[in-house]
Design an enzyme around this catalytic site. Structure first.
Site, short mmCIF file in Angstrom:
data_model
loop_
_atom_site.label_atom_id
_atom_site.label_comp_id
_atom_site.label_asym_id
_atom_site.label_seq_id
_atom_site.Cartn_x
_atom_site.Cartn_y
_atom_site.Cartn_z
N ARG B 289 0.86 -1.09 -0.27
CA ARG B 289 0.04 -0.11 0.04
C ARG B 289 0.91 0.83 -0.20
O ARG B 289 0.28 2.80 0.94
CB ARG B 289 -0.97 0.31 0.95
CG ARG B 289 -1.93 -1.08 1.28
CD ARG B 289 -3.04 -0.54 1.58
NE ARG B 289 -4.33 -1.39 1.62
CZ ARG B 289 -4.47 -2.47 2.61
NH1 ARG B 289 -3.68 -2.57 3.91
NH2 ARG B 289 -5.18 -3.80 2.47
N ARG B 409 -3.05 22.33 -14.20
CA ARG B 409 -1.86 21.04 -14.65
C ARG B 409 -2.12 20.35 -15.91
O ARG B 409 -0.96 20.11 -16.49
CB ARG B 409 -2.11 19.98 -13.42
CG ARG B 409 -0.63 19.20 -13.76
CD ARG B 409 -0.44 17.61 -12.87
NE ARG B 409 0.45 16.79 -13.40
CZ ARG B 409 1.16 16.21 -12.58
NH1 ARG B 409 0.90 16.02 -10.80
NH2 ARG B 409 1.77 15.28 -12.96
N ASN B 413 0.61 19.50 -20.90
CA ASN B 413 0.54 18.45 -22.06
C ASN B 413 0.82 19.95 -23.36
O ASN B 413 -0.16 19.16 -24.68
CB ASN B 413 -0.91 17.99 -21.84
CG ASN B 413 -1.27 17.52 -20.70
OD1 ASN B 413 -0.52 16.84 -20.63
ND2 ASN B 413 -2.17 16.95 -20.36
#
Lengths: 527, 527
Positions: B289, B409, B413
């Site tokens: 985890r 964010r 790209n």
């Protein structure tokens, strides 16, 4: 707009922060807003302009907030001295958070050894304000000696007549800093899913991971709710059983999601027991770098434990849950109607986890389980709603304090160090998880007794509670058999650590115990 | 202890919050501490006791903070009026954050249409304070018209002589709320790893995921650093190449970790290119985890982009990175010595991403790349440190504002919508990622021009920058070929959206464009 008023230390901000998300409203603190607005701290405003000017700014900000969109508002303690503000407050819902004078002083007092705050005549100020507050309040909530959660619950109750029909459900907030979510508990919650889902413009599909033929009624209810919400339901039906909690299953689910063009804003819904919610959680957390997730646990164990807190997991041949993430769902639906018809053994197993919460955090929950054991085992809806909601609230609080289990969250493993070893040596599936947890708590009680942490009466209480629920409380276990399983545990490092009680309602974690003490505790468990 | 002083609006808290983690120190705001300590807000203290009493409390708190453990302290604006505090400040490092009167007023002013703050005689207060501040300051930093980052950089420089040897590295903080981490940039950083790792008592092993035979020198350096730190190094060497970025590789790594008994506090280190850091990140985020993760990117692309920001990913046959997580590393090591000997094409590809940062956020970075292109392509260490640190700082800021890409964010790209389609239609590995990004930005520039968002000179700038770096800036691409790849993208929903410039240094995301405009842009790209 709901306005919280009260003297300093009444908990306006704390309560407001918890209350707002339950009502689906933003939270506004007028002091904080003034600071943002002016670009200066309150101290700087007082200093450069004096209190009078501050009050003028405050009046303007308060007027704007009260006229604005619906919100929960914590009002600065002195704002009620302004007559304009008082008139404006007549048009809104005002809740007065009340506390006795002595407790207010205690709360705002600094370290008692070094009292920083010594108000000239605090009692006079308190009394004067109290009159104003009481005059303005639509509802007064007594906050003395109560946890914020309990205060929020009462405020909700007092406001209930104004709420929508979903007020008949119990809503427990898991208050994580940047992604808080609700556990909604009640009878018939699943049918209301469409009104409970957080808003999303970009979701088009809902991928339901569940076993057809096992939960068909629930699937029909769910499908109807999704369609009302305008979401296209897709059923993914992985193989069942603990052995299906594997990477093979996960990969098959990934492939299905890819083929059905799952978008990162689409929903993943896990409807089923712990295996389903663990796998659905893992898949949702890792597909498209994380998709919104809803859990609909269909076992009592899932409703009180597995589906809350964000742990997801998949087994490797080496150990259970070795692969997994901590990924919080967007919503957890605990519908006790889904528990109807479950075998007694299944309910018993879940109730073992409920008693765990009682032992580690809330003695009154133990009393409740003992008093209502017959109804609980018979599947009485009201009794189940109560234990599920109270268990969820305890788990929510612990998880919020330590999401990634760096400390405190470990207390949720009470009884589990023994239980995992018991399950593993018995062979998974040979003993129910709850039965193993019951035996594990019993062993932990004996161990705490050996270490002199608790007295015989606490051990006896464990034995009695398990008896009342028909859970086993003795077993033949040998330390030579259990020990190797501990050494494989992912939390093991340099010796096994136990969670042990200090008293009923209080657990400590990370406790080491000499091997012979553990052996003696297991000896006592045999009798 | 480093104390920041200055007039209201000087940015003491903002600068302090950014500065403290860079120096590895806690941050203390005296106003906030007073509120915590007294349990009352500053406003409440002023109100109930007056300014005099507040100053007394402040004096005591400040004295305690100055005598306490090392920290960065933001001092309340009026604290310098206290003679006791002034004497105490003589023993510590005091930095005065200075701003001209007009700018200070502008910053603390509310919405100019509704001025809330109208100080009686603000200029007198400002002038009086300025004299006190200047008298106390060991260093004065001019904050006018500068971004907080730039101010922090200057404060660091002014304090530099007091720092340790690792000050020769550039340290960029990724300031996420609950798990901030550093990107350390320089020549020879890897050898200093042992002094840069965050403290951990429970880590015993470090699992290094890397290709033996490719990065052997780096592996030796890393092994020595880990051993100095008392960590047992384990090498895991998965198959190489984009096709190895698969669930099969992940499962093999899980098995190795399980067999070597990886504990959740042990370290995972990804040393290599983007495939290695993506896979190592995914494995670290899902084993036990989540395990602490360190990235040591060995390509320029990795150092400026892939290893920062927490995106991990594995490919499915259906699409790249369809499985993955957002999981932040504990540390990123950008050692430009690892770039030595990389082929020109490799550096070029990385520089394409660097120019992306220039186009979307910082025009001066474009100037730098154009002016120093020859040195950069020759692998000059100083020039590379500069572009890596500046790129990392831009990425860090964007990621911190929107970790899970719910909005802003997306500007990272820029050029990538076209680039991914170009790569996919060419076949992965047939064209370098950076070349595709360069062409993608060129196409995006033409599209922005078609939409009237930018002028010809901005398009021309794209062409020139790519030319200077020897990157292609024309290609034969057809919308009929690109379009289907967009429809498979995990971000696609109801039409492709582009990131387009508004001007050099400013990008917008989520922009729709008519199909014929996209086609025209691709036409222009052919010439």
């Amino acid at each position: 707009v709901i306005v919280l008023i009260g003297f300093m230390g009444a908990g306006k901000t704390t309560v407001g922060r918890l209350l707002a998300p339950r009502l689906g409203l933003p939270f506004v603190d007028t002091d904080a807003l003034i600071e943002t607005r002016t670009g200066a701290s309150v101290a700087e405003i007082f200093e450069s302009k004096g209190e009078g000017a501050f009050r003028e700014i405050e009046r303007e900000v308060v007027a704007e907030v009260l006229a604005g969109p619906d919100a929960v508002v914590a009002l600065g303690g002195g704002a009620v001295n302004d007559p304009v503000t008082c008139v404006a407050l007549e048009w809104t819902t005002v809740v007065y958070l009340d506390a006795p004078y002595s407790e207010s002083m205690h709360r705002i007092g600094a370290d008692p050894g070094r009292p920083l705050l010594t108000i000239a005549d605090p009692r006079a100020l308190y009394e004067e304000r109290k009159v104003s507050y009481e005059g303005l309040a639509d509802a007064t909530v007594d906050t003395s000696a109560r946890a914020p959660e309990a205060i929020v619950q009462e405020v909700m109750l007092r406001l209930a007549p104004e709420e929508d029909e979903s007020a008949r459900f119990r809503r427990v907030v898991v208050p994580l800093a940047d992604r808080r979510y609700e556990v909604v508990v009640g009878a018939g919650v699943l049918a209301a899913l469409d009104s409970l889902l957080p808003p999303s413009d970009d979701a088009e599909k809902a991928f339901v991971i569940a076993h057809r033929g096992v939960v068909d009624d629930a699937l029909n209810t769910l499908r109807a709710a999704l369609e009302r919400r305008g979401l296209e339901p897709h059923l993914l039906d992985p193989p069942s059983g603990e052995e299906s909690k594997s990477l093979t299953t996960v990969e098959a689910l990934y492939t299905e999601l890819a083929e059905r063009r799952a978008h990162r804003h689409d929903l993943v819904i896990g409807l089923g027991g712990g295996v389903i919610t663990d796998v659905a959680g893992f898949v949702a957390s890792t597909f498209n770098r994380g998709m919104p997730l809803v859990h609909v646990p269909t076992t009592l164990l899932g409703q009180v434990d597995a589906a809350i807190g964000g742990k997801t997991g998949v087994n490797l041949p080496h150990a259970k849950n070795l692969v997994g993430t901590v990924y919080q769902p967007a919503l957890v639906i605990c519908d006790v109607e889904l528990l109807r018809g479950l075998p007694h053994e299944e309910l018993r197993s879940g109730l073992a986890e409920v008693t765990k919460y009682g032992f580690i955090a809330e003695p009154s929950l133990l009393d409740f389980v003992e008093q209502r054991a017959v109804e609980l085992l018979a599947g009485d809806a009201d009794a189940l709603v109560d234990v599920v909601a109270r268990s969820a609230a305890i788990k929510a609080e612990v998880v919020a304090a330590d999401e990634f289990e760096t400390g405190e969250r470990a207390i949720l493993n009470y009884g589990h160090t023994f239980a995992h070893a018991i399950e593993q040596t018995a062979g998974y599936g040979r003993i129910r998880h709850g039965e193993a947890v019951g035996l594990g708590m019993m062993a932990a009680a004996y161990l705490a007794r050996e270490l002199g942490r608790i007295g015989d009466e606490v051990v006896e209480r464990h034995r009695r509670v398990l008896d009342t629920l028909g859970l086993p409380n003795r077993a033949e276990l040998d330390i030579d058999v259990l020990e190797p399983t501990w050494q494989h545990d992912k939390k093991y490092r340099g010796g096994v650590r136990f969670v042990l009680l200090a008293e009923i309602g209080k657990a400590d974690y990370g406790i080491e115990a000499p091997r012979e003490m553990v052996a003696r505790a297991l000896e006592r468990l045999k009798r």
